[in-house]
Design a protein around this motif. Sequence first.
Motif, PDB file in Angstrom:
ATOM      1  N   THR A 268     -18.899 -18.557  -3.257  1.00 15.41           N
ATOM      2  CA  THR A 268     -17.505 -18.277  -2.905  1.00 15.41           C
ATOM      3  C   THR A 268     -17.083 -19.043  -1.655  1.00 15.41           C
ATOM      4  OG1 THR A 268     -17.627 -16.067  -3.894  1.00 15.41           O
ATOM      5  CG2 THR A 268     -15.875 -16.444  -2.277  1.00 15.41           C
ATOM      6  N   ASN A 269     -17.996 -19.148  -0.688  1.00 15.06           N
ATOM      7  CA  ASN A 269     -17.702 -19.855   0.565  1.00 15.06           C
ATOM      8  C   ASN A 269     -17.963 -21.361   0.466  1.00 15.06           C
ATOM      9  OD1 ASN A 269     -17.060 -17.895   3.008  1.00 15.06           O
ATOM     10  ND2 ASN A 269     -18.555 -16.836   1.716  1.00 15.06           N
ATOM     11  N   ARG A 270     -18.327 -21.820  -0.719  1.00 16.44           N
ATOM     12  CA  ARG A 270     -18.537 -23.236  -1.012  1.00 16.44           C
ATOM     13  C   ARG A 270     -19.630 -23.863  -0.143  1.00 16.44           C
ATOM     14  NH1 ARG A 270     -12.329 -25.521  -2.088  1.00 16.44           N
ATOM     15  NH2 ARG A 270     -11.838 -23.999  -3.740  1.00 16.44           N
ATOM     16  N   VAL A 271     -20.699 -23.102   0.070  1.00 21.50           N
ATOM     17  CA  VAL A 271     -21.836 -23.625   0.839  1.00 21.50           C
ATOM     18  C   VAL A 271     -23.143 -23.426   0.076  1.00 21.50           C
ATOM     19  CG1 VAL A 271     -20.769 -23.386   3.127  1.00 21.50           C
ATOM     20  CG2 VAL A 271     -21.996 -21.440   2.118  1.00 21.50           C
ATOM     21  N   LEU A 272     -23.061 -23.198  -1.231  1.00 17.96           N
ATOM     22  CA  LEU A 272     -24.267 -22.899  -1.995  1.00 17.96           C
ATOM     23  C   LEU A 272     -25.305 -24.010  -1.867  1.00 17.96           C
ATOM     24  CD1 LEU A 272     -25.682 -20.939  -3.898  1.00 17.96           C
ATOM     25  CD2 LEU A 272     -24.605 -22.114  -5.831  1.00 17.96           C
ATOM     26  N   ARG A 273     -24.859 -25.266  -1.837  1.00 18.73           N
ATOM     27  CA  ARG A 273     -25.803 -26.377  -1.722  1.00 18.73           C
ATOM     28  C   ARG A 273     -26.400 -26.494  -0.324  1.00 18.73           C
ATOM     29  NH1 ARG A 273     -22.996 -31.400  -5.116  1.00 18.73           N
ATOM     30  NH2 ARG A 273     -22.909 -30.314  -7.146  1.00 18.73           N
ATOM     31  N   SER A 274     -25.800 -25.821   0.641  1.00 18.36           N
ATOM     32  CA  SER A 274     -26.291 -25.878   2.030  1.00 18.36           C
ATOM     33  C   SER A 274     -27.167 -24.676   2.376  1.00 18.36           C
ATOM     34  CB  SER A 274     -25.107 -25.936   3.005  1.00 18.36           C
ATOM     35  OG  SER A 274     -24.293 -27.056   2.729  1.00 18.36           O
ATOM     36  N   VAL A 275     -27.305 -23.738   1.434  1.00 13.11           N
ATOM     37  CA  VAL A 275     -28.104 -22.530   1.661  1.00 13.11           C
ATOM     38  C   VAL A 275     -29.318 -22.569   0.736  1.00 13.11           C
ATOM     39  CG1 VAL A 275     -28.152 -20.011   1.627  1.00 13.11           C
ATOM     40  CG2 VAL A 275     -26.056 -21.208   2.306  1.00 13.11           C
ATOM     41  N   THR A 276     -30.500 -22.416   1.322  1.00 17.14           N
ATOM     42  CA  THR A 276     -31.738 -22.389   0.550  1.00 17.14           C
ATOM     43  C   THR A 276     -32.366 -21.006   0.658  1.00 17.14           C
ATOM     44  OG1 THR A 276     -32.134 -24.729   1.021  1.00 17.14           O
ATOM     45  CG2 THR A 276     -34.013 -23.438   0.230  1.00 17.14           C
ATOM     46  N   PHE A 277     -32.593 -20.361  -0.485  1.00 18.02           N
ATOM     47  CA  PHE A 277     -33.253 -19.062  -0.506  1.00 18.02           C
ATOM     48  C   PHE A 277     -34.747 -19.286  -0.724  1.00 18.02           C
ATOM     49  CE2 PHE A 277     -28.869 -18.090  -1.507  1.00 18.02           C
ATOM     50  CZ  PHE A 277     -28.631 -16.924  -0.788  1.00 18.02           C
TER      51      PHE A 277
END
Length: 414
Positions: A268-277
């Motif tokens: 939703t915040n358009r940072v999925l590619r910048s967040v690694t789980f």
Amino acid sequence: MKVLMVSWEYPPVVVGGLGRHVHHLATELVEAGHEVVVLSRRPTGTDASTHPTITHISEGVLVVAVAEDPAHFVFGEDMLAWTLAMGHAMVRAGVALGKPGLGDGWQPDVVHAHDWLVAHPAIALAEYFDVPLVSTLHATEAGRHSGWISGTINRQVHSVEWWLANESDSIITCSVSMEDEVTELYGPQLPPITVIRNGIDVTTWNYRQRAPRSGPPRLLFVGRLEYEKGVQDIIAALPRIRRSHPGTTLAVAGEGTQFEWLQQEARTNRVLRSVTFLGNLDHTELLSWLHAADAIVLPSRYEPFGIIALEAAAAGTPLVTSTAGGLGEAVVDGVTGMSFLPGDVEGLTSAVREVLDDPAAAQRRAEAARERLTADFDWHRVAVDTAQVYLSAKRRVRHPLARPDIPQRPLPGR
């Protein structure tokens, strides 16, 4: 003294910080000359045929790990039934310690319960051996839900916590904020409460000075993926941080029930590619990520203590934390880290930017945080203070307890 600790987690069964806390406390008490037996359990999902009850000595501690019995309950689906079954198995194993030929007639001087999940066996064994019951309350159900208890299971857990607190002869909390919380929730007829902060063994967390940054900034979160940990707030702040510090990434270490929701928040915040789980990390992996991060961000909305803040400080990682609960006591804003109010995304963004804008100042705060650990959070000191609670605890006269007053309000913000 002869100490019987009761905990639902103890290595190798470790769910979170509680297991590490009990392990360090038990081994440090043994080092100080006390005799410690830990009553714990076998891994979740096992049964008595593949994982029978075992008794072994580890680092001087006699560990009794009881088998799941009966092995038909699933913790995530039948939590209260599972907990009662575990407690019944622990009671039987604890009573056996006092029988000649099994436990050689061993008798504790005190029973020490760690959290509500072991309330039933701890209360029963303290009564059976007729010794004081000391309880460490590591968190509360109301606190985990922002002070609101909405569901049936929430109310049940709260009532067990209330029962344990009122059946205890002495209570330990890990922070002043937890002391206030316990008093408000479970009072007014509580036993004495002592604040003893969690400790840390700095020798297991290699300190490393920050090398000059090469490449985009790297942020790290470590903890359970639950609403009260505030991971959603650092995800919401990440787009703003990336505008002033392009390319900033966030690594999220841990597991929990909110994993899919947090993934959606990142989308939703358009940072999925910048967040690694990353999932759960072992000690070596965690240390590597701590050394690589420009800052660890702990945005908890509720936090009784926050032991990962001590571990990060020991490793030399700059701290950016909320002021929730024990974090507000563990981190001195502007001195040992940067702080912000729980749920304040703007404040979080500003604190992270200050760390990234001035790495030299961040390094000085990290050094101050490391130096503070040896004085205020030493495990030897924790063990000495805990033993003093054992010595002063006296078994109180028991009176019938009425039903607790249970708040029943919806969980806010959900």
